[in-house]
Structures are given as structure tokens and as C-alpha cells.
Design an enzyme around this catalytic site. Sequence first.
Site, PDB file in Angstrom:
ATOM      1  N   ASP A 656       0.855  -1.273  -0.050  1.00  0.00           N
ATOM      2  CA  ASP A 656      -0.001  -0.041  -0.051  1.00  0.00           C
ATOM      3  C   ASP A 656       0.887   1.243   0.012  1.00  0.00           C
ATOM      4  OD1 ASP A 656       0.917   0.306   2.453  1.00  0.00           O
ATOM      5  OD2 ASP A 656      -0.816   0.214   3.502  1.00  0.00           O
ATOM      6  N   ASP A 699      -5.390   2.239  -2.074  1.00  0.00           N
ATOM      7  CA  ASP A 699      -3.909   2.244  -2.388  1.00  0.00           C
ATOM      8  C   ASP A 699      -3.558   0.796  -2.125  1.00  0.00           C
ATOM      9  OD1 ASP A 699      -4.323   2.154   0.297  1.00  0.00           O
ATOM     10  OD2 ASP A 699      -2.701   3.438   0.668  1.00  0.00           O
TER      11      ASP A 699
END
Length: 781
Positions: A656, A699
Site C-alpha cells: 500500500d 491504495d
Amino acid sequence: MKIRSLFIAAGAVAALVGTSAIVAMWTATRLEGRAEAQQQRAQQVARDVAGLVGATYVFQRERDELSISEWKSWHANIVRDLAGADLQGSAHAEVELLRDAAGRLPALFERALKTAAAPDSDFQRRRHDQAFELLLGDTQAMADAAFRWSRNAGDARRLAEDVHEQVTMAAVVAFSMLLVVLASVGVRRVLRPLALLTQATEALERGEQVPLFGSTARDELGTLKRRFDAMTIALQRRTGELREAEQRMRAVADNVPVLITEFDAGARIVFANATAGRIYGVPAEALVGKHVSDVRGEDGARQLQPHIEAVLQGQSVEFDSTQALPGAQRHFHQLYVPRRDAFDTVVGFYSVSMDITERKAAELAVQASEHRLKDITDNIPVVVSHFDKDLRADFGNLAAERVLRRPISELLGQTFREIRGDAVWEIAKPHIDAVMQGQPRQFESFVTHGDGTLYFAQRYVPDVDAAGQVQGFYSVSFDITERRQAEAKLAESEKRLRDIADNLPVMISYIDKDQRLLFLNETFSKWTGLDHRTTVGKTVAEAVPAALYEQRREHLARALGGERVEFHVESTAAGAARSLHNLYLPDIAEDGSVRGLYALSTDVTERRQLERQLAELARTDALTGLPNRYSFNEQLAAVIKRAHRAQSFTALLFLDIDRFKLINDSHGHGVGDEVLREFARRLQQLVRGTDFVGRLAGDEFVVVLEGLRAATEAEIVAGKIIEAINRPFATSAGELSIATSIGIAVHPRDELGGEELLGRADQALYLAKGAGRNQYRLHAS
């Protein structure tokens, strides 16, 4: 001596006398002509000599050019005439004298021309006189000779004329005597015997007895008389034979079951056989002399009168008649034949009558049967007619009248073509030709009226007599107008269905139980490139390429076994690849058997493409273009299975973006999206083409590495990723520094589920973040 030899000898004598007379007359005529020509030439020479004498005196007196020229001209004429003179006969001496004198004259003329015109001396005068005396002397001698020649020529001509006249008279006398002799011989040897023969011939013609000539002469008339005697004997014998034949014929005529009578021009009987007497109940001799009205009655005579008038006009007449006789009414078939004399003049007639009462009864019975049959045929809904061997109608029932809309009486006697017209004739002619050869025929025909057309099923049956000869044919016509109309409606309906089927985007076909194509729509041609019109009738295996048939063979067998079959195939035909959804519906008969199947093929190429696009969209992240969580779950399961089979390591990297929420809050979601897209791009560049990169949510990203030999290889990749991500990101808000944390989980050689592997990677990610972010951690398994 034979008459022929006699006439040949007479002809020879006549020819000899005639030839001699002609030769004598021709000779006399020729001599007369020659004498006349000699006289004319002598007279011409005498005239020329007289002219020369005159010219000599003129020359003596004038001595000019004109007198000289005139003298020479006359002399030249004399020389010319003497050149063609005939020297035969008494004229020879005179002509020779004239020629000699004419030959000396030119020299004497030149001598006289040289003397002086006016002599000066006595010597010149004597020479002048002597020259002219010689010239005049010879000229005068020529005149005397010409006179004698002319006189002698006249005597010769008169003599020739006398000879010609005598020869002509002698020829006439000779011919007259010859004709008298020939006439005497002809009368005695020819005409008199011929007259006797003529008299005998006329007596024979009158039927008189003629005595025989009994001639022994060896000439032609003797032979003719002997032949006449032989002919007379033969004629007398033939007359006797004829009498015997007449008696035999009379006996035959009296015993035949036919009435034989002979009538004169007044319709009176001159002969009747015994049968006629038996029919009328009187002796045959009693009928002779009776008028036809006496035998047949006034009514019967009136009925027969048109036939009697016709036969007396020279026409043979055949007809049927009826007569009431004692005990019953009888029917006769009669034949009248004209009787002619030697001059071909009709002098009466023969009547031959056959009793047809029994036959008439049979005919009446047949007529009654035919009437019953007509009643039947008139009341059936079928057109029945009959045509004779000349194709003329001789029977038709009421149905024919109703169909053709013309009275039967008007149709009878007309030919097939006249009744039905040229259009139907052209259709029916081959069938008529066949039925007249004894072959039954069936076909369809029509009758057209102003209000429409009627259609018929025709059956022609030959009419064969007892001898096996075709005498015509029967025509039986069934009205199939309603059937044709129904067929037309059906055809129209089928056309509409065909038009609909041809314009549907579906390939429709019908396949029978032998896998033979019996129906194909236009779509078949468009999709396969094959003409559906020429393909119908072929089997599926024959019509389509082998590869296409193999795709369908099993499904065809199942459908023909009675099963509804649906399946999907990818096919390439006519240069186009199509995804086809196929439905095979079995055509099951009432008894449960499968007659065939209906095949419907729908082109689902666009739908399949759309489905694939939708499936791909369902598996792809719209922002980054990377596979999404759904795709990740599918791929991870497959990767684990492959790793298990290959006994290799598989690593799952869970990533991420550190502090990504701060980027969104500081710069907005647009810049955040730019960062996500660039992050995804860098990940794809850092891994192999066989490795998997995906975005799970927000993300969060994943990377799946296959075929690793050791877990440390995953750590190397993770280090490269962190290094690449740490390079500045160019965004619309300027360059940004981005960091990422990575959790790594490695699939061992034993079995491990995808969710467990992802959970381990997630745990490792949290360890990396807890250690300060921007680093990776490997799950300790």
C-alpha cells in the site's frame, strides 16, 4: 401378194416416178434459168457495144477528154460483162469474137489518139483515116457479134421454156395414172372387204347371227377375216356362258338374305330377286313393272324421293329406312347405285336392301343403355367426354357443358383444339399423342373464363376396339380448383414464411432422418458462402466442410434420436469467424418416430464479445487498468495449483502507499488518482510478463511471483519496488515523494489456500508499517 407388200411396191413406184419428175422439172427449170441469164447478159453486152460505137464516133469528131473518158468507160463495161459470160452452146464463137475484139480495141484507140487532130499533109491524113477505120471496123464487128449472141440466147431461152412445159405435163400425167392405179387396187383389195367386215360387226352388235367368212386369202384382210370368224365363234361361246352365269347369279340373288331390285329412270322395278318377293309376300315376277309407290306406299315413296333424285343424278346413296309390312315393322339399310348405259348416262338404279331389324333392336337397346349411362354421367361432378380418332368430340356430359359454358350440341363434331384453344392444345398434345398410341395419361389442365380460371386433373384413357385398334379416347376431368387455390394460398403462405425466414438473422434449416438438407434459408448462403438453392438435397456431410460437420455430428445424432439439443460452437466460414448458438428440435411424427430435425443457428458473436468485454471489465480496475480483486482471486487459485504441480515457490507481495490519505486531503482526489496510476505503471515495469500485478482496493496492490527457486528472490523484487517507488512522482500538483510498505508471504511446497496466503502477506505488511514504513517484511512461516 399381201396388201402390205402391194402398198410398199406401189409406194416405191410412186416414189420413183415422183423423184424422176422432180429431177426432170428441176433440170428443166435450171436450164431455163441459165438460158434467161445468158440472154440478159447478151442483151447487156449488145447495149454496151452500141454505146461504144456511139462513143467512137463522138471521139472521132471531138477528141476531147470527155469523149476519151466516155469511150474507156463503155469499153470497161464490155470487158466486165464478157468476163462472166458462159461459153457453152452456140454463143461460144460470138463471145470469143467479142473478147478478141475487146482485147484489140485499146491498142487501136491509142493509135487513133496519137494521130493529129488536123493533119497537115496527105500522109498524116491517110494515117488518121486508117487508124479510125480500123477502130470503127472492130467496133462494128463487135456490134454484129453481140447482136448474133443476143438472138441465139433468145432462141435458147424459148427452147428451155418449151422443155420445162413438156416435162411438167409429163409429170402431171404420170402422177394421175399412178393415182388411178392405186385407187383401183385400194377399192378392190381393201375398201370392199372392209365394208363387208363393217356390216358383219354391226350385225354382231345388234345380236344377230353372222355367217362366217371362211377366207383362205393369205393377205392381211384374209387374216383379219379369219380372226373375225374366231372372234365370232368366241363371242357366241361367251354369250352362252353369260346366259349360264346370269342363271347362276339369278339363283344366288334369289337365295341371299338381301333385297336386290333394279329400277328404271321412272322408279319402276325392272328386276327383283326372290328375297324381295318373300319380304313383300308376292312372286318376284309380280313386282316387275310396279312403281316404288306401289310397293312402299305413298308415305314411303315420299321418304325415298330425295334418295331416288340423288341416285338419278349419278350419286351413290346409303341410308336406313323403316317399312310397315304385314305382321311387323321392319328396318332396312339401303344402298342405291346408279345404272349407266354405254354412253355413261344414268338410265336407272340398283337397290340393295339389308334387313337390319334385329340389329336395330340391338342398337335401340344400346341407345337405352347409353341413355342410362348419360343420365349417370350427367349427374356426377366430373367432366366426361369422348373424342374419336380424328380428335373430334362425339360425347360430353352436362358437367362439360357447365364447365365450358357452351351447349353440348354446339361442341359435338368440333376438334379438341377448336373446343379448348391453342394454349390448352399445346399442353395436351403430347398426352393426346400418347393416348392415341394406347397409353393412359394423367396431367393437369385449365379452363379460363372472364371471371376466372378453373383447374382440372385430367385422365385420358384409350378407346380400343375388339381388334386392338385405338378408335379415340375418353377424357375424365376432376375439378381441382379449390385444391389449387388452397395450394396457392399455401404457396403464398410458404413464400411469406420464406421471405421472413430469409430475412431473419438466424440460419434455419430442416434436416431429414438421413441427414439430408431439405430446407435452407437465405441466411445460410450469407453465412456459409454456399448457394442454398443448389445445396438443398445434399447431406450435411456433403454440403459443409468436414471441420464444420465434425463440430455438429454428435449433436445431429442426439437430435435425430429424439433429444432437444442446444450447444455453442465457434465456426469459420466464408472468411468470417462466428460464435453460433445452435438449437436442434427433433421433428417427431404421430407414431413417435423422428422424421428429421429443425436446426436454428443464431450468431452470438457480438454478444459473446460483449460478454467477454463485460467479464474483462468485471476483472479490471477502471482507474489503473490492472486486474481487480475478482481477477486476483481467480488468478491466485490457478497460480497455487500450478506451484503445487511444479513443486516450486510462489510469493505474494501485498503493498500500500504510505500516508496516501494525506495526499488526497492535501492535493485532492485527482492528484491521488494520478499517483495511483503511476504507482501501478511502475509495478508493471518491475516484474516479469508472467507475473501478476493487481489493485485490490484504494491504495492496496498485490504482486504474485511464480516459479521462484527461493524465498529470497521475492525479497529482491520487493527491494527493487521500494527503490522505484521512492523516485519522485510527477503530478499536476508538482513532484511528490511517495513511499510504500510491502508484506511478503511465500507459498511453501505443501498445499496452501489463497486466502491464507493473502492473510500472511497482510500480516507482513502491518509488520513493515509498524517498523517505520517504506520497507518490506517477509512473513515467518
